[in-house]
Design an enzyme around this catalytic site. Structure first.
Site, PDB file in Angstrom:
ATOM      1  N   SER A  98      -6.160  10.149  -2.616  1.00 48.03           N
ATOM      2  CA  SER A  98      -5.740  10.439  -3.998  1.00 48.03           C
ATOM      3  C   SER A  98      -5.538  11.924  -4.284  1.00 48.03           C
ATOM      4  O   SER A  98      -5.826  12.394  -5.384  1.00 48.03           O
ATOM      5  CB  SER A  98      -6.737   9.843  -4.999  1.00 48.03           C
ATOM      6  OG  SER A  98      -6.742   8.440  -4.907  1.00 48.03           O
ATOM      7  N   HIS A 132      -6.121   5.766  11.099  1.00 53.99           N
ATOM      8  CA  HIS A 132      -6.062   5.690   9.633  1.00 53.99           C
ATOM      9  C   HIS A 132      -6.774   4.417   9.160  1.00 53.99           C
ATOM     10  O   HIS A 132      -6.697   3.375   9.824  1.00 53.99           O
ATOM     11  CB  HIS A 132      -4.606   5.704   9.175  1.00 53.99           C
ATOM     12  CG  HIS A 132      -4.476   5.874   7.694  1.00 53.99           C
ATOM     13  ND1 HIS A 132      -4.653   4.831   6.811  1.00 53.99           N
ATOM     14  CD2 HIS A 132      -4.231   6.972   6.935  1.00 53.99           C
ATOM     15  CE1 HIS A 132      -4.510   5.291   5.574  1.00 53.99           C
ATOM     16  NE2 HIS A 132      -4.256   6.587   5.625  1.00 53.99           N
ATOM     17  N   GLY A 155      -5.357   5.448  -1.977  1.00 51.50           N
ATOM     18  CA  GLY A 155      -4.419   4.443  -2.471  1.00 51.50           C
ATOM     19  C   GLY A 155      -4.470   4.207  -3.968  1.00 51.50           C
ATOM     20  O   GLY A 155      -5.291   4.782  -4.684  1.00 51.50           O
ATOM     21  N   GLU A 190     -11.267  10.969   5.216  1.00 56.76           N
ATOM     22  CA  GLU A 190     -10.639  10.200   4.135  1.00 56.76           C
ATOM     23  C   GLU A 190     -11.572   9.071   3.701  1.00 56.76           C
ATOM     24  O   GLU A 190     -11.576   7.995   4.331  1.00 56.76           O
ATOM     25  CB  GLU A 190      -9.339   9.564   4.622  1.00 56.76           C
ATOM     26  CG  GLU A 190      -8.275  10.552   5.017  1.00 56.76           C
ATOM     27  CD  GLU A 190      -6.886   9.947   4.815  1.00 56.76           C
ATOM     28  OE1 GLU A 190      -6.152  10.462   3.974  1.00 56.76           O
ATOM     29  OE2 GLU A 190      -6.564   8.947   5.474  1.00 56.76           O
ATOM     30  N   GLU A 218      -6.057   2.297   7.047  1.00 59.56           N
ATOM     31  CA  GLU A 218      -5.200   1.118   6.873  1.00 59.56           C
ATOM     32  C   GLU A 218      -4.907   0.449   8.218  1.00 59.56           C
ATOM     33  O   GLU A 218      -4.636  -0.753   8.269  1.00 59.56           O
ATOM     34  CB  GLU A 218      -3.912   1.527   6.135  1.00 59.56           C
ATOM     35  CG  GLU A 218      -4.212   1.786   4.662  1.00 59.56           C
ATOM     36  CD  GLU A 218      -3.240   2.705   3.953  1.00 59.56           C
ATOM     37  OE1 GLU A 218      -2.174   3.023   4.511  1.00 59.56           O
ATOM     38  OE2 GLU A 218      -3.577   3.124   2.826  1.00 59.56           O
ATOM     39  N   LYS A 236       3.581   6.503   4.828  1.00 59.36           N
ATOM     40  CA  LYS A 236       3.230   5.096   5.045  1.00 59.36           C
ATOM     41  C   LYS A 236       4.522   4.282   5.250  1.00 59.36           C
ATOM     42  O   LYS A 236       5.452   4.795   5.876  1.00 59.36           O
ATOM     43  CB  LYS A 236       2.360   4.592   3.901  1.00 59.36           C
ATOM     44  CG  LYS A 236       1.142   5.519   3.701  1.00 59.36           C
ATOM     45  CD  LYS A 236       0.067   4.949   2.851  1.00 59.36           C
ATOM     46  CE  LYS A 236      -1.088   5.950   2.797  1.00 59.36           C
ATOM     47  NZ  LYS A 236      -2.217   5.487   2.000  1.00 59.36           N
ATOM     48  N   ASN A 283       1.831  11.662   4.570  1.00 61.90           N
ATOM     49  CA  ASN A 283       1.881  10.327   5.179  1.00 61.90           C
ATOM     50  C   ASN A 283       2.700   9.424   4.246  1.00 61.90           C
ATOM     51  O   ASN A 283       2.212   8.982   3.215  1.00 61.90           O
ATOM     52  CB  ASN A 283       0.434   9.820   5.332  1.00 61.90           C
ATOM     53  CG  ASN A 283       0.374   8.403   5.868  1.00 61.90           C
ATOM     54  OD1 ASN A 283       1.387   7.841   6.280  1.00 61.90           O
ATOM     55  ND2 ASN A 283      -0.823   7.824   5.865  1.00 61.90           N
TER      56      ASN A 283
HETATM   57  P1  PGA Z   1      -3.201   8.501  -0.995  1.00 61.19           P
HETATM   58  O1  PGA Z   1      -3.289   8.148   0.558  1.00 61.19           O
HETATM   59  O2  PGA Z   1      -2.958   9.981  -1.085  1.00 61.19           O
HETATM   60  O3  PGA Z   1      -2.050   7.686  -1.520  1.00 61.19           O
HETATM   61  O4  PGA Z   1      -4.518   8.101  -1.610  1.00 61.19           O
HETATM   62  C1  PGA Z   1      -3.913   8.998   1.454  1.00 61.19           C
HETATM   63  C2  PGA Z   1      -3.886   8.426   2.840  1.00 61.19           C
HETATM   64  O5  PGA Z   1      -4.025   7.206   2.992  1.00 61.19           O
HETATM   65  O6  PGA Z   1      -3.703   9.150   3.851  1.00 61.19           O
END
Ligand code: PGA
Length: 259
Positions: free
Chosen positions: A218, A100, A176, A170, A102, A13, A11
């Site tokens: 992460s 997701h 993040g 997640e 976010e 983003k 992803n």
């Molecule tokens: P990250 O994000 O690996 O940067 O923690 C994972 C995600 O939001 O899918």
């Protein structure tokens, strides 16, 4: 018995911010992944949707499937700024991340997520349905939250629909750059068993057994091996580390190895 397929979903983003940089990143990933023995691994790349059509037209390779980070739940019409599953499929998406955290933080409700899941299936995209608690409490209330969120996000589906569903667990607190670290493999295992139990209760064992359950939050080259080996998961959803070609390619190669 054939090994279950592993899904490695990248992803990106809202990165990178220029087409030139996105092309550079994509061709580097394509080059390194083409050398890997990825027989039992499906690498799904979810770039910003603005890049999808360009990637499909210029570079699509057998070892990379494309996905989108979101879809809208209507197919077409007067919905300024939105993009339907049909539309995104026509520019190359085969998968769609849905729900997701976010997006949920921007106001997406369980009901909208369920409608998006249905829209993805209607259009022939495989939804990667994200769920995860914001906090973990000692009393286990987070399990209740997870159950509700999973059931609500899959509302209205029939057991037959499950063959196209992927669930990504997640935990929001592990996602993040502000997160300290990924979840421990044993805790991931415990939680994904819980997710599988809810799926079985809701849709029956036979139909839910094949649903891939992924972990995200992460994930990095340094913890991916342990998560895959001991997390009881079918793959990973990866944010930041997917923007680092060297580490991500090593991570892909690791996912291709079975111990
Ligand atoms: P990250 O994000 O690996 O940067 O923690 C994972 C995600 O939001 O899918």
């Amino acid at each position: 018995m054939a090994a279950r397929k592993r899904f490695i979903v990248a992803n990106w983003k809202m990165n990178p911010t220029s087409l030139a940089e996105a092309k550079r990143l994509f061709s580097a990933l394509k080059k390194s992944s083409s050398k890997l023995p990825l027989k039992d691994v499906l690498f799904v790349l979810c770039p910003p949707s603005a890049y999808l059509g360009i990637f499909k037209a210029e570079y699509e390779g057998k070892k990379i499937a494309l996905g989108t980070q979101d879809i809208f739940y209507e197919s077409s019409g007067a919905f300024t700024g939105e993009q339907s599953a049909e539309l995104l499929k026509s520019v190359g998406a085969r998968f769609a991340i849905v729900g997701h955290s976010e997006r949920r933080a921007l106001g997406e409700t369980d009901d909208m997520v369920a409608r998006k899941v249905a829209a993805a299936l209607r259009a022939g995209l495989r939804p990667v349905v994200c769920i995860g608690e914001r906090v973990r409490d000692e009393r286990g209330d987070y399990l209740h939250f997870l159950e509700e969120e999973l059931r609500a996000s899959l509302k209205g589906l029939s057991p037959q629909n499950l063959k196209d569903i992927i669930v990504a667990y997640e935990p929001v607190w592990a996602i993040g750059k502000d997160a300290k670290e990924a979840m421990k493999p044993a805790d991931v295992h415990e939680t994904t068993l819980f997710v599988r139990k809810i799926l079985a209760e809701r849709f029956g064992r036979e139909h839910s057994r094949g649903v891939p359950v992924l972990y995200g939050g992460s994930v990095s080259l340094s913890n991916a091996g342990a998560l895959l080996a001991r997390g009881g998961i079918d793959g990973l959803l990866i944010g930041r580390e997917s923007l680092d070609v060297k580490n991500f390619s090593e991570l892909l190669s690791l996912a291709g190895k079975r111990t």
